[in-house]
Every structure is written in C-alpha cells, then in structure tokens.
Design a protein around this motif. Structure first.
Motif, PDB file in Angstrom:
ATOM      1  N   ARG A   6      23.068  31.609  57.337  1.00  0.00           N
ATOM      2  CA  ARG A   6      22.152  31.794  56.205  1.00  0.00           C
ATOM      3  C   ARG A   6      22.857  31.512  54.881  1.00  0.00           C
ATOM      4  O   ARG A   6      22.310  30.845  53.993  1.00  0.00           O
ATOM      5  N   ARG A  27      22.621  26.092  52.412  1.00  0.00           N
ATOM      6  CA  ARG A  27      22.371  25.226  51.254  1.00  0.00           C
ATOM      7  C   ARG A  27      23.508  24.243  51.017  1.00  0.00           C
ATOM      8  O   ARG A  27      23.329  23.230  50.344  1.00  0.00           O
ATOM      9  N   GLY A  28      24.677  24.549  51.553  1.00  0.00           N
ATOM     10  CA  GLY A  28      25.809  23.637  51.452  1.00  0.00           C
ATOM     11  C   GLY A  28      25.914  22.698  52.633  1.00  0.00           C
ATOM     12  O   GLY A  28      26.958  22.053  52.824  1.00  0.00           O
ATOM     13  N   ASN A  29      24.840  22.643  53.449  1.00  0.00           N
ATOM     14  CA  ASN A  29      24.788  21.724  54.590  1.00  0.00           C
ATOM     15  C   ASN A  29      25.810  22.076  55.668  1.00  0.00           C
ATOM     16  O   ASN A  29      26.278  21.213  56.413  1.00  0.00           O
TER      17      ASN A  29
END
Length: 255
Positions: free
Chosen positions: A171, A175-177
C-alpha cells in the motif's frame, strides 16, 4: 515470462534448495542475478552449477541479520548495476520444537533471520526502487504463517508478520510503482524439512503423513516454487500487488 530479461535481481538464501532453483530460473529468464547467502562455500558451488550463465550471475556472501552489512551490500549492488529491479527475500531458518520447549534465545535467532532480515533488505532496497522506476519484491513466507504449523510457532509468527508487512508495504509503495507480493510454500522437500522429520522410522512416518495430507499426494520440490516467484516479478504481474500465493499442492485452499 515477459520483462525479466536484464532485470537486476537480488535473491537471498541463494545457496539453499529453493534458493538455487530460484537463481537458475531467473538466469534462464535472462535476469542479472545477485545471489546472496551466508554460506560462502555454497555460493561457490552455485557458481559452478550455473557456469553456463556466468555473465549474468554475481554471488556475494551476506548475513541478513546484520543491518549495516545489508545496507552496504545493497548500495554496492546499486553502484555496480545502477539499479535494483527485483528483490526475492528467500532466506529462512527454523528448528522444530513445541513452543513450551523453546527459549528466548531461540526466539531472537528466528526473528532475526525470518523477520528482521527481510525487513532490512526491503529497508535498503525500497528507497532505491522509489527513486528509480519502481520494482518488484517477492517475499517467501510459508503456509505456516497462514494456517499455523505444529512445532513452528515462532517461525509461523515471523512468516505471518512477513505477510502482514508485505500487504502494508504494498500500500505504501504503490504510488512509486513498487509491487510487493508473497509466495507461501507448503511442505517442500528440502534440507530444512528433513531436519524436522529426522532420520529413522519416526521421521519417515511424519514425512509420509505430510504426503498423504496433500491433495496432489506428494511433497513440494524446490523446482515447484520459482514459477510463481518469476511470474510475480515479471511484467505479466504489473497490476498485482499485496497478494499471497500458496504453492502447497492444495494443502491449504482458503482465500
């Protein structure tokens, strides 16, 4: 698998049974493998076994319970290759005993290897992945961490912790892949399992009982594990994160 060619892949516990199978599979996929293990002699033997992929294999002795050594090793890999694309936390250790017969000293060793070691690797690797183009982490846990296993109480606690940690990190890092997933082997025919069952008639009865309990009627082999791991590390699993896959011959079937 799509997208594993040329990926810089760190594999811990690389000199063990499952570790060697993982190294061979990633080399076959064209990955650049950095094989990490405390057993320097085992790593040398692994290099001999994988001589046909010498240009893709790098071995480095590492004690994963030494946080500073982990940081130094990961930084050295990053300096050499410029990136870390895949981390497979495979190293593990256990001693089969009822919980009431264990000691705090044994707990500390089990936690250091099976929980804190993988945490240290991810603490070192994840910032590099976030600063780059992302990456894939596959944590090797155990079905003991999902359903329990007699004689493996603290080990099961560590593996259950790895499962929960992996979901949380998935989780935080999405967002940072960075994708984080877990593979849980069931009973697998390795030196560790043989150390549980022991020699002689009693050990053979335990071994045979495990086989009878597995719907596919055999114990797992080290070669059964790398397919799921390679899939989760590949481009085919780009939209999968925070998941747990059991490789147990059907021994555990809950969601």
């Amino acid at each position: 698998m799509r997208g594993l060619n040329d990926k810089v892949t760190l594999i811990t516990g690389a000199a063990g049974g499952i570790g060697r199978s993982l190294v061979r599979r990633f080399l076959e996929e064209g990955a650049r493998v950095v094989a990490l293990d405390l057993d320097a002699a085992g790593l040398a033997d692994l290099e001999t076994q994988c001589a046909g992929h010498a240009g893709l294999l790098r071995t480095m002795p590492l004690d994963i319970t030494d946080h500073a050594a982990v940081q130094k090793t990961v930084q050295a890999v990053h300096a050499e290759f410029g990136r870390v694309d895949v981390l497979v936390n495979n190293a593990g250790w256990d001693v089969a005993k009822p919980f009431v017969e264990t000691t705090p000293e044994l707990w500390d060793k089990l936690i250091a290897i099976n929980l804190k070691g993988p945490l240290s690797l991810q603490h070192a690797v994840v910032p590099l992945m976030l600063a780059g183009e992302g990456g894939k982490i596959v944590n090797i846990a155990s079905d003991a961490g999902r359903v329990g296993s007699s004689g493996e109480s603290v080990y099961a606690a560590c593996k259950g912790g790895i499962i929960a940690f992996s979901k949380t990190l998935a989780r935080e890092a999405a967002r940072g892949n960075v994708r984080v997933n877990v593979v849980c082997p069931g009973p697998t025919d390795t030196a560790l399992l043989r150390s549980f069952t022991g020699d002689g008639e009693f050990g053979q009865k335990i071994y045979d009982g495990l086989k009878r309990a597995i719907p596919l009627k055999r114990l797992g082999q080290p070669e059964d594990i790398p397919g799921a791991v390679a899939f989760l590390a590949s481009d085919d699993a780009d939209f999968i994160t925070g998941q747990v896959i059991s490789v147990s011959g059907g021994l555990t079937m809950h969601g």
